[in-house]
Design a protein around this motif. Structure first.
Motif, PDB file in Angstrom:
ATOM      1  N   GLN A 213       0.827  -1.219   0.000  1.00 30.56           N
ATOM      2  CA  GLN A 213       0.000   0.000   0.000  1.00 30.56           C
ATOM      3  C   GLN A 213       0.857   1.264   0.000  1.00 30.56           C
ATOM      4  O   GLN A 213       0.715   2.147   0.834  1.00 30.56           O
ATOM      5  CB  GLN A 213      -0.959  -0.018   1.197  1.00 30.56           C
ATOM      6  N   SER A 214       1.742   1.354  -0.983  1.00 33.79           N
ATOM      7  CA  SER A 214       2.680   2.480  -1.051  1.00 33.79           C
ATOM      8  C   SER A 214       2.065   3.692  -1.734  1.00 33.79           C
ATOM      9  O   SER A 214       1.168   3.586  -2.570  1.00 33.79           O
ATOM     10  CB  SER A 214       3.952   2.060  -1.802  1.00 33.79           C
ATOM     11  N   ASN A 215       2.556   4.869  -1.346  1.00 34.51           N
ATOM     12  CA  ASN A 215       2.165   6.138  -1.960  1.00 34.51           C
ATOM     13  C   ASN A 215       3.391   7.020  -2.121  1.00 34.51           C
ATOM     14  O   ASN A 215       4.181   7.176  -1.182  1.00 34.51           O
ATOM     15  CB  ASN A 215       1.141   6.868  -1.085  1.00 34.51           C
ATOM     16  N   LEU A 216       3.531   7.587  -3.304  1.00 29.69           N
ATOM     17  CA  LEU A 216       4.565   8.580  -3.573  1.00 29.69           C
ATOM     18  C   LEU A 216       3.910   9.945  -3.708  1.00 29.69           C
ATOM     19  O   LEU A 216       2.911  10.094  -4.424  1.00 29.69           O
ATOM     20  CB  LEU A 216       5.321   8.247  -4.859  1.00 29.69           C
ATOM     21  N   VAL A 217       4.469  10.949  -3.035  1.00 28.40           N
ATOM     22  CA  VAL A 217       3.958  12.321  -3.126  1.00 28.40           C
ATOM     23  C   VAL A 217       5.136  13.257  -3.330  1.00 28.40           C
ATOM     24  O   VAL A 217       6.116  13.215  -2.571  1.00 28.40           O
ATOM     25  CB  VAL A 217       3.186  12.727  -1.849  1.00 28.40           C
ATOM     26  N   ARG A 218       5.025  14.111  -4.336  1.00 30.89           N
ATOM     27  CA  ARG A 218       6.090  15.089  -4.608  1.00 30.89           C
ATOM     28  C   ARG A 218       5.870  16.347  -3.769  1.00 30.89           C
ATOM     29  O   ARG A 218       4.776  16.905  -3.751  1.00 30.89           O
ATOM     30  CB  ARG A 218       6.122  15.454  -6.089  1.00 30.89           C
ATOM     31  N   ILE A 219       6.952  16.779  -3.105  1.00 32.91           N
ATOM     32  CA  ILE A 219       6.926  18.015  -2.330  1.00 32.91           C
ATOM     33  C   ILE A 219       7.608  19.150  -3.099  1.00 32.91           C
ATOM     34  O   ILE A 219       7.159  20.296  -3.072  1.00 32.91           O
ATOM     35  CB  ILE A 219       7.599  17.801  -0.964  1.00 32.91           C
ATOM     36  N   SER A 220       8.690  18.835  -3.795  1.00 30.34           N
ATOM     37  CA  SER A 220       9.408  19.819  -4.608  1.00 30.34           C
ATOM     38  C   SER A 220      10.070  19.084  -5.762  1.00 30.34           C
ATOM     39  O   SER A 220       9.888  17.870  -5.929  1.00 30.34           O
ATOM     40  CB  SER A 220      10.460  20.542  -3.762  1.00 30.34           C
ATOM     41  N   ASP A 221      10.860  19.807  -6.552  1.00 29.67           N
ATOM     42  CA  ASP A 221      11.534  19.163  -7.682  1.00 29.67           C
ATOM     43  C   ASP A 221      12.400  17.995  -7.241  1.00 29.67           C
ATOM     44  O   ASP A 221      12.550  17.009  -7.972  1.00 29.67           O
ATOM     45  CB  ASP A 221      12.396  20.185  -8.431  1.00 29.67           C
TER      46      ASP A 221
ATOM     47  N   VAL B 201      10.690  14.016  -2.437  1.00 28.44           N
ATOM     48  CA  VAL B 201       9.569  13.100  -2.635  1.00 28.44           C
ATOM     49  C   VAL B 201       9.458  12.234  -1.387  1.00 28.44           C
ATOM     50  O   VAL B 201      10.467  11.795  -0.833  1.00 28.44           O
ATOM     51  CB  VAL B 201       9.776  12.205  -3.874  1.00 28.44           C
ATOM     52  N   ILE B 202       8.231  11.970  -0.933  1.00 35.10           N
ATOM     53  CA  ILE B 202       8.048  11.048   0.184  1.00 35.10           C
ATOM     54  C   ILE B 202       7.399   9.761  -0.312  1.00 35.10           C
ATOM     55  O   ILE B 202       6.592   9.768  -1.243  1.00 35.10           O
ATOM     56  CB  ILE B 202       7.217  11.656   1.337  1.00 35.10           C
ATOM     57  N   LEU B 203       7.791   8.658   0.312  1.00 35.54           N
ATOM     58  CA  LEU B 203       7.243   7.336   0.039  1.00 35.54           C
ATOM     59  C   LEU B 203       6.664   6.798   1.342  1.00 35.54           C
ATOM     60  O   LEU B 203       7.382   6.627   2.320  1.00 35.54           O
ATOM     61  CB  LEU B 203       8.342   6.393  -0.462  1.00 35.54           C
ATOM     62  N   SER B 204       5.353   6.555   1.360  1.00 36.12           N
ATOM     63  CA  SER B 204       4.723   5.966   2.541  1.00 36.12           C
ATOM     64  C   SER B 204       4.281   4.548   2.221  1.00 36.12           C
ATOM     65  O   SER B 204       4.058   4.191   1.058  1.00 36.12           O
ATOM     66  CB  SER B 204       3.528   6.805   3.012  1.00 36.12           C
TER      67      SER B 204
ATOM     68  N   ARG C 178      12.049   9.341   2.860  1.00 29.91           N
ATOM     69  CA  ARG C 178      12.128  10.599   2.122  1.00 29.91           C
ATOM     70  C   ARG C 178      13.313  10.572   1.165  1.00 29.91           C
ATOM     71  O   ARG C 178      14.411  10.108   1.511  1.00 29.91           O
ATOM     72  CB  ARG C 178      12.295  11.745   3.116  1.00 29.91           C
ATOM     73  N   SER C 179      13.068  11.059  -0.050  1.00 33.50           N
ATOM     74  CA  SER C 179      14.150  11.258  -1.014  1.00 33.50           C
ATOM     75  C   SER C 179      14.360  12.749  -1.221  1.00 33.50           C
ATOM     76  O   SER C 179      13.399  13.495  -1.418  1.00 33.50           O
ATOM     77  CB  SER C 179      13.807  10.605  -2.358  1.00 33.50           C
ATOM     78  N   ASN C 180      15.603  13.169  -1.174  1.00 30.73           N
ATOM     79  CA  ASN C 180      15.950  14.567  -1.459  1.00 30.73           C
ATOM     80  C   ASN C 180      16.692  14.718  -2.781  1.00 30.73           C
ATOM     81  O   ASN C 180      17.252  15.783  -3.064  1.00 30.73           O
ATOM     82  CB  ASN C 180      16.791  15.139  -0.312  1.00 30.73           C
TER      83      ASN C 180
ATOM     84  N   GLY D  48      16.040   8.132   2.364  1.00 31.63           N
ATOM     85  CA  GLY D  48      16.536   8.307   3.716  1.00 31.63           C
ATOM     86  C   GLY D  48      15.990   7.269   4.671  1.00 31.63           C
ATOM     87  O   GLY D  48      15.316   6.310   4.281  1.00 31.63           O
ATOM     88  N   PRO D  49      16.280   7.448   5.957  1.00 37.55           N
ATOM     89  CA  PRO D  49      15.865   6.459   6.956  1.00 37.55           C
ATOM     90  C   PRO D  49      14.354   6.382   7.108  1.00 37.55           C
ATOM     91  O   PRO D  49      13.624   7.337   6.828  1.00 37.55           O
ATOM     92  CB  PRO D  49      16.534   6.955   8.238  1.00 37.55           C
ATOM     93  N   GLN D  50      13.895   5.243   7.579  1.00 38.11           N
ATOM     94  CA  GLN D  50      12.482   4.984   7.779  1.00 38.11           C
ATOM     95  C   GLN D  50      11.993   5.584   9.092  1.00 38.11           C
ATOM     96  O   GLN D  50      12.694   5.523  10.099  1.00 38.11           O
ATOM     97  CB  GLN D  50      12.270   3.469   7.797  1.00 38.11           C
ATOM     98  N   GLN D  51      10.784   6.177   9.061  1.00 44.87           N
ATOM     99  CA  GLN D  51      10.160   6.673  10.273  1.00 44.87           C
ATOM    100  C   GLN D  51       8.720   6.194  10.333  1.00 44.87           C
ATOM    101  O   GLN D  51       8.048   6.086   9.308  1.00 44.87           O
ATOM    102  CB  GLN D  51      10.193   8.209  10.325  1.00 44.87           C
ATOM    103  N   GLN D  52       8.245   5.853  11.511  1.00 43.51           N
ATOM    104  CA  GLN D  52       6.851   5.467  11.693  1.00 43.51           C
ATOM    105  C   GLN D  52       6.043   6.717  11.975  1.00 43.51           C
ATOM    106  O   GLN D  52       6.364   7.498  12.869  1.00 43.51           O
ATOM    107  CB  GLN D  52       6.709   4.472  12.853  1.00 43.51           C
TER     108      GLN D  52
END
Length: 394
Positions: free
Chosen positions: A131-139, A142-145, A161-163, A170-174
């Motif tokens: 049940q993954s979701n990608l959302v773009r914050i800026s160029d 991007v966050i992956l949940s 999070r990808s920068n 990056g590292p996983q957070q709950q």
């Protein structure tokens, strides 16, 4: 004066419009809406994620625009090491709890061909991750949940999070309080205010929704939301539910007046609908629509260029999970008050076609969904069909 073609197509909308709220919202089993719906012919039709003995089930997909040249599909790819049970296609019997990972691949030609598979998120839980979701914050950001499944009381929402625009993560957070939650792929969204929503559902508990083990019913829907890219996380102050099994798998879109509209899966033979006037912090009591549905989720998105809404759902009344065909598309030109231009994406009676995702690329829309023969034992493939947006207005 020359009238643009899209305007001419819109002119016939009134001929096929059906109001969402009808005098008899509770449909008889098997009812559908939109008389004499045509089956749309795609400009591209492919099995995006095919059945394999080692990977006999695929679902919960999202096609994400990495940049102007590349698309990335991410999906739930189930796996088994017991190949003795999977020698017949479709009969591995891969249920919801079987080991699963989030896998990706990239296209450089608007979805016609795809590169090699790459595991994006391996399974680190007792059951699986999906049940993954990608959302773009800026160029670049991007966050992956996704949801990690441990047990019937612990299915939690995590985020990475990808920068660097999906090159590294990056590292996983709950982000959820410990509990039982489900999300739907391709259902997270970023509002015009910058707020990000991750729609969710879970069993009701007095402390918070999701704070109890799942026992079949009493499902409530809400959103996790953040105004700082999920560096901090909040949740709705109330939740959405209905009689029967409750409401789950919300599909949310931002309306032109700033309100949010949510369509909700339930066991009452039609889609239910709720509104929020404060960006998802509170929700109205869900009401039945006149859109027949089984226990199956919908997806709704705004069409670039026209500003109209595109809804996809299983257009058949049923109080159970099945049947999950036809998969129907409809357009609203008044922000969800009425729907017209009913077209089928899939209408074969011997298949399931459900959990669609929708991605707009230029003048095309990419629609993917899980597909399988009704004879299969929970195994599934992901089908991709690509259309010109104008086809939905014809």
């Amino acid at each position: 004066m020359t009238i643009p073609r899209r305007s001419v197509l819109k002119a016939g909308a009134a001929l096929s419009v059906v109001a969402v709220l009808g005098h008899s919202p509770f449909k008889a089993k098997g009812d559908s809406i939109g008389e004499n719906r045509p089956l749309l012919t795609p400009v591209e039709d492919q099995i995006l994620c095919p059945w394999e003995a080692k990977h006999p089930r695929h679902d919960h997909q999202q096609i994400f625009s990495v940049d102007d040249e590349r698309l990335m599909v991410v999906w739930s790819e189930y796996f088994t090491n017991d190949l003795t049970q999977t020698n017949k296609k479709g009969f591995a019997g891969i249920g919801d709890h079987v080991s699963c990972q989030i896998t990706s691949k990239v296209s450089n030609d608007r979805g016609r061909t795809w590169g090699p598979r790459q595991v994006l998120q391996p399974n680190e839980w007792k059951q699986n991750v999906k049940q993954s979701n990608l959302v773009r914050i800026s160029d670049q950001e991007v966050i992956l949940s996704y949801v990690g499944w441990d047990s019937e009381s612990q299915r939690n929402v995590f985020l990475r999070r990808s920068n660097d625009n999906c090159k590294t993560w990056g590292p996983q957070q709950q982000i959820s309080e410990p509990g039982f939650y489900c999300n739907n792929a391709d259902h997270a969204l970023r509002l015009s205010t910058g707020r990000i929503l991750i729609p969710a559902h879970g069993p009701y508990a007095e402390n918070y929704v999701g704070g109890a083990a799942y026992k079949w019913g009493n499902l409530h829907s809400f959103v996790f939301y953040s105004d700082d890219g999920f560096r901090t996380t909040h949740r709705s102050k109330n939740s959405m539910t209905a009689k029967g099994r409750g409401c789950h798998e919300p599909a949310i879109v931002e309306l032109k007046d700033g309100r949010l509209m949510a369509f909700l899966r339930n066991s009452n033979k039609v889609l239910y609908r709720s509104y929020s006037e404060d960006g998802g912090e509170t929700w109205s009591s869900p009401k039945p629509t006149n859109l027949p549905s089984p226990e199956s989720p919908s997806i709704v998105k705004r069409i670039p260029g026209t500003g109209d809404l595109l809804l996809l759902w299983n257009n058949i009344a049923s109080a159970t999970n099945w049947p999950r065909t036809p998969l129907t598309a409809a357009i609203s030109q008044d922000d969800g008050e009425s729907w017209g231009y009913f077209k089928d994406i899939e209408n074969k009676s011997d298949v399931d076609a459900a959990y669609p995702s929708v991605t707009f690329v230029g003048d095309e829309v990419l629609i993917a969904y899980y597909s399988r023969s009704r004879e299969w034992k929970r195994d599934a493939e992901v089908t991709l069909r690509i259309y010109n947006i104008d086809q939905f207005y014809q």
